[in-house]
Design a protein around this motif. Structure first.
Motif, PDB file in Angstrom:
ATOM      1  N   LYS A 112     -60.722-130.356  -4.838  1.00 57.91           N
ATOM      2  CA  LYS A 112     -60.422-131.099  -3.610  1.00 57.91           C
ATOM      3  C   LYS A 112     -58.804-131.775  -3.438  1.00 57.91           C
ATOM      4  CE  LYS A 112     -61.909-132.397   1.347  1.00 57.91           C
ATOM      5  NZ  LYS A 112     -61.056-133.052   1.214  1.00 57.91           N
ATOM      6  N   PHE A 113     -58.814-132.625  -4.339  1.00 55.14           N
ATOM      7  CA  PHE A 113     -57.913-133.839  -4.279  1.00 55.14           C
ATOM      8  C   PHE A 113     -56.663-132.983  -5.117  1.00 55.14           C
ATOM      9  CE2 PHE A 113     -55.672-136.419  -6.739  1.00 55.14           C
ATOM     10  CZ  PHE A 113     -54.430-137.184  -6.437  1.00 55.14           C
ATOM     11  N   LEU A 114     -56.543-132.144  -6.060  1.00 56.67           N
ATOM     12  CA  LEU A 114     -55.213-131.294  -6.181  1.00 56.67           C
ATOM     13  C   LEU A 114     -54.454-130.129  -5.437  1.00 56.67           C
ATOM     14  CD1 LEU A 114     -53.402-130.530  -8.861  1.00 56.67           C
ATOM     15  CD2 LEU A 114     -54.975-128.921  -9.436  1.00 56.67           C
ATOM     16  N   ALA A 115     -55.793-129.703  -4.251  1.00 59.08           N
ATOM     17  CA  ALA A 115     -55.811-128.787  -3.460  1.00 59.08           C
ATOM     18  C   ALA A 115     -54.868-129.632  -2.552  1.00 59.08           C
ATOM     19  CB  ALA A 115     -56.500-128.107  -2.977  1.00 59.08           C
ATOM     20  N   ASP A 116     -55.471-130.625  -2.123  1.00 55.89           N
ATOM     21  CA  ASP A 116     -54.423-131.712  -0.649  1.00 55.89           C
ATOM     22  C   ASP A 116     -53.200-131.805  -1.042  1.00 55.89           C
ATOM     23  OD1 ASP A 116     -56.949-131.332   0.266  1.00 55.89           O
ATOM     24  OD2 ASP A 116     -58.284-132.967   0.341  1.00 55.89           O
ATOM     25  N   LEU A 117     -53.333-132.322  -3.002  1.00 48.46           N
ATOM     26  CA  LEU A 117     -52.196-133.112  -2.731  1.00 48.46           C
ATOM     27  C   LEU A 117     -51.052-131.467  -2.826  1.00 48.46           C
ATOM     28  CD1 LEU A 117     -50.853-135.725  -4.321  1.00 48.46           C
ATOM     29  CD2 LEU A 117     -51.883-134.734  -6.464  1.00 48.46           C
ATOM     30  N   ALA A 118     -51.085-130.361  -3.182  1.00 49.36           N
ATOM     31  CA  ALA A 118     -50.351-129.957  -3.593  1.00 49.36           C
ATOM     32  C   ALA A 118     -49.506-128.971  -1.905  1.00 49.36           C
ATOM     33  CB  ALA A 118     -50.699-128.849  -4.631  1.00 49.36           C
ATOM     34  N   LYS A 119     -50.738-129.620  -0.593  1.00 53.05           N
ATOM     35  CA  LYS A 119     -50.437-129.359   0.518  1.00 53.05           C
ATOM     36  C   LYS A 119     -49.541-129.956   0.903  1.00 53.05           C
ATOM     37  CE  LYS A 119     -52.252-127.605   4.729  1.00 53.05           C
ATOM     38  NZ  LYS A 119     -53.970-127.576   5.144  1.00 53.05           N
ATOM     39  N   ASN A 120     -49.849-131.289   0.696  1.00 46.63           N
ATOM     40  CA  ASN A 120     -49.380-131.964   1.720  1.00 46.63           C
ATOM     41  C   ASN A 120     -47.832-132.772   0.534  1.00 46.63           C
ATOM     42  OD1 ASN A 120     -51.386-132.847   2.915  1.00 46.63           O
ATOM     43  ND2 ASN A 120     -52.245-134.287   1.358  1.00 46.63           N
ATOM     44  N   CYS A 121     -48.083-132.004  -0.820  1.00 45.26           N
ATOM     45  CA  CYS A 121     -46.610-132.040  -1.776  1.00 45.26           C
ATOM     46  C   CYS A 121     -45.726-130.733  -0.786  1.00 45.26           C
ATOM     47  CB  CYS A 121     -46.362-132.666  -2.888  1.00 45.26           C
ATOM     48  SG  CYS A 121     -47.007-133.898  -3.824  1.00 45.26           S
ATOM     49  N   GLY A 122     -46.665-129.675  -0.446  1.00 46.61           N
ATOM     50  CA  GLY A 122     -45.291-128.819  -0.440  1.00 46.61           C
ATOM     51  C   GLY A 122     -45.286-128.773   0.893  1.00 46.61           C
ATOM     52  N   THR A 123     -45.722-129.747   1.667  1.00 50.62           N
ATOM     53  CA  THR A 123     -45.022-129.945   3.379  1.00 50.62           C
ATOM     54  C   THR A 123     -44.028-130.652   3.093  1.00 50.62           C
ATOM     55  OG1 THR A 123     -47.432-129.428   3.850  1.00 50.62           O
ATOM     56  CG2 THR A 123     -45.717-131.022   5.448  1.00 50.62           C
ATOM     57  N   LYS A 124     -44.763-131.732   2.131  1.00 45.07           N
ATOM     58  CA  LYS A 124     -42.923-132.693   1.970  1.00 45.07           C
ATOM     59  C   LYS A 124     -41.955-132.485   1.474  1.00 45.07           C
ATOM     60  CE  LYS A 124     -46.332-137.263   2.411  1.00 45.07           C
ATOM     61  NZ  LYS A 124     -46.793-137.797   1.250  1.00 45.07           N
ATOM     62  N   GLU A 125     -42.440-131.226   0.687  1.00 50.18           N
ATOM     63  CA  GLU A 125     -40.669-130.304  -0.418  1.00 50.18           C
ATOM     64  C   GLU A 125     -40.387-130.062   1.083  1.00 50.18           C
ATOM     65  OE1 GLU A 125     -39.634-128.277  -4.094  1.00 50.18           O
ATOM     66  OE2 GLU A 125     -42.396-128.498  -3.878  1.00 50.18           O
ATOM     67  N   LYS A 126     -40.794-129.011   1.831  1.00 49.52           N
ATOM     68  CA  LYS A 126     -39.625-128.076   2.509  1.00 49.52           C
ATOM     69  C   LYS A 126     -39.330-129.501   3.710  1.00 49.52           C
ATOM     70  CE  LYS A 126     -43.051-124.188   2.905  1.00 49.52           C
ATOM     71  NZ  LYS A 126     -44.205-123.805   3.553  1.00 49.52           N
ATOM     72  N   GLU A 127     -39.701-130.725   3.496  1.00 50.04           N
ATOM     73  CA  GLU A 127     -39.460-131.471   4.514  1.00 50.04           C
ATOM     74  C   GLU A 127     -38.308-132.034   3.903  1.00 50.04           C
ATOM     75  OE1 GLU A 127     -41.794-133.934   6.188  1.00 50.04           O
ATOM     76  OE2 GLU A 127     -43.209-132.991   7.206  1.00 50.04           O
ATOM     77  N   TRP A 128     -38.495-131.956   2.495  1.00 45.60           N
ATOM     78  CA  TRP A 128     -37.458-132.928   1.654  1.00 45.60           C
ATOM     79  C   TRP A 128     -36.146-132.454   1.478  1.00 45.60           C
ATOM     80  CZ3 TRP A 128     -41.468-134.198  -2.448  1.00 45.60           C
ATOM     81  CH2 TRP A 128     -42.250-135.402  -2.290  1.00 45.60           C
ATOM     82  N   GLU A 129     -35.964-130.497   1.711  1.00 43.15           N
ATOM     83  CA  GLU A 129     -35.192-129.495   1.718  1.00 43.15           C
ATOM     84  C   GLU A 129     -34.615-129.776   2.217  1.00 43.15           C
ATOM     85  OE1 GLU A 129     -37.056-126.434   0.847  1.00 43.15           O
ATOM     86  OE2 GLU A 129     -37.378-126.576  -1.972  1.00 43.15           O
ATOM     87  N   VAL A 130     -35.029-129.572   3.366  1.00 43.80           N
ATOM     88  CA  VAL A 130     -34.205-130.240   5.137  1.00 43.80           C
ATOM     89  C   VAL A 130     -33.446-131.178   5.419  1.00 43.80           C
ATOM     90  CG1 VAL A 130     -34.526-130.277   8.244  1.00 43.80           C
ATOM     91  CG2 VAL A 130     -36.325-128.465   6.191  1.00 43.80           C
ATOM     92  N   ARG A 131     -33.750-132.114   4.749  1.00 44.23           N
ATOM     93  CA  ARG A 131     -33.569-133.357   5.030  1.00 44.23           C
ATOM     94  C   ARG A 131     -32.362-133.895   3.478  1.00 44.23           C
ATOM     95  NH1 ARG A 131     -38.865-136.085   5.885  1.00 44.23           N
ATOM     96  NH2 ARG A 131     -38.683-136.615   3.231  1.00 44.23           N
ATOM     97  N   SER A 132     -32.033-133.158   3.042  1.00 45.68           N
ATOM     98  CA  SER A 132     -31.333-133.378   1.544  1.00 45.68           C
ATOM     99  C   SER A 132     -30.281-132.100   1.995  1.00 45.68           C
ATOM    100  CB  SER A 132     -31.959-132.395   0.117  1.00 45.68           C
ATOM    101  OG  SER A 132     -33.032-133.563  -0.082  1.00 45.68           O
ATOM    102  N   ALA A 133     -30.739-131.085   2.489  1.00 49.64           N
ATOM    103  CA  ALA A 133     -29.808-130.480   2.967  1.00 49.64           C
ATOM    104  C   ALA A 133     -28.839-130.953   4.335  1.00 49.64           C
ATOM    105  CB  ALA A 133     -29.737-128.915   3.730  1.00 49.64           C
ATOM    106  N   MET A 134     -29.704-132.044   5.090  1.00 52.67           N
ATOM    107  CA  MET A 134     -28.623-132.431   6.556  1.00 52.67           C
ATOM    108  C   MET A 134     -27.724-133.426   5.534  1.00 52.67           C
ATOM    109  SD  MET A 134     -30.893-133.890   9.417  1.00 52.67           S
ATOM    110  CE  MET A 134     -31.789-132.850   9.745  1.00 52.67           C
ATOM    111  N   ARG A 135     -28.259-133.717   5.083  1.00 52.18           N
ATOM    112  CA  ARG A 135     -27.585-135.354   4.712  1.00 52.18           C
ATOM    113  C   ARG A 135     -26.121-134.947   3.243  1.00 52.18           C
ATOM    114  NH1 ARG A 135     -32.644-137.254   2.003  1.00 52.18           N
ATOM    115  NH2 ARG A 135     -33.740-139.121   3.248  1.00 52.18           N
TER     116      ARG A 135
END
Length: 271
Positions: A71-94
């Motif tokens: 459950k922890f791994l699934a939540d972690l993967a989900k959260n990190c997956g969401t954050k990774e998309k946000e990071w990609e957007v922010r990185s592209a913007m930067r």
């Protein structure tokens, strides 16, 4: 002679008694050995039974830990997956903002256009120089506005400074340099967070593998213990049968000895 016959009969009886006593002693010793083996194996059987109970508890605990980790791994993967998309957007913007800022720096530091403008006129007026500076400002502002991060309030501050009509470009360049440094720091912070997230997932996956192996080891240990129980039970049954067979042979030998002794007594009485 009769005396010789009696002597032989007596000797035979005494030898039979001696053999019977030796046989009984051997049987008793064998029975004691079998009883000791049964006791030892029964004790071992009890310990293995306890081991199985404890191992089953370990299975329960390990299974729960695995479920929690999954459950922890699934939540972690989900959260990190969401954050990774946000990071990609922010990185592209930067990246676009940094590109626009770099182009702005180039424009504001490029005196070639201004020098060329001066050379085309015999004596450029102050108004003409102001017009040239305004063109440079407008060009720089267009570059900044094309950046996808144009909504960034910090870019807005730079644009506001560029729109000002007084002073040179020193203040604007200082603001741009400051923003470049800030964007670099933010990118590093995001990179660090991404690396931490990836490391956390790797660690959780490794722990999951350890638990999987641990559960497999415990289940194998339970299977081995059950096999040991079956083997011990079979051995105990065989030992109990051995004692029963001994008891039977002792009983038969005793009956035979009684019959022989009765015959001896009857022979002695008749003579």
């Amino acid at each position: 002679t009769m005396e010789k016959d009696l002597a032989e009969i007596t000797a035979t009886e005494e030898a039979a008694i001696k053999d019977f006593e030796a046989m009984m002693a051997a049987k008793a010793k064998e029975t004691e050995s079998l009883g000791g083996a049964i006791e030892a194996k029964t004790e071992r059987l009890g310990k293995v039974g306890i081991e199985i109970v404890e191992l089953k508890e370990e299975v329960s605990d390990t299974t729960k830990a695995m479920e929690d980790d999954k459950k922890f791994l699934a939540d972690l993967a989900k959260n990190c997956g969401t954050k990774e998309k946000e990071w990609e957007v922010r990185s592209a913007m930067r990246a676009e903002e940094l590109l626009a800022l770099a182009e702005t720096i180039k424009i504001l530091n490029d005196d070639d256009a201004l020098e060329l403008f001066k050379k085309t006129l015999p004596s450029p007026s102050l108004l003409q120089l102001k017009v040239s500076a305004k063109a440079v400002r407008q060009r720089a502002m267009r570059v900044l506005r094309t950046a996808s991060g144009a909504h960034d309030p910090r870019l807005g501050s730079v644009l506001l400074a560029l729109a000002g009509k007084s002073g040179g470009f020193e203040k604007v360049l200082a603001m741009v340099d400051e923003m470049v440094t800030l964007l670099g720091s933010e990118q590093k912070a995001d990179d660090d967070k991404k690396a931490y997230c990836e490391a956390s997932i790797d660690k959780a996956e490794d722990e999951q593998k350890v638990l999987d192996q641990s559960l497999a080891d415990i289940e194998k240990a339970i299977a081995d213990a059950k096999e040991t129980v079956a083997k011990l039970t079979e051995e105990i049954v065989a030992l109990v049968k051995g004692i029963k067979d001994l008891d039977k042979s002792v009983a038969e030998a005793t009956e035979t000895r009684k019959a022989e002794n009765a015959e001896y007594k009857e022979t002695m009485a008749s003579d």
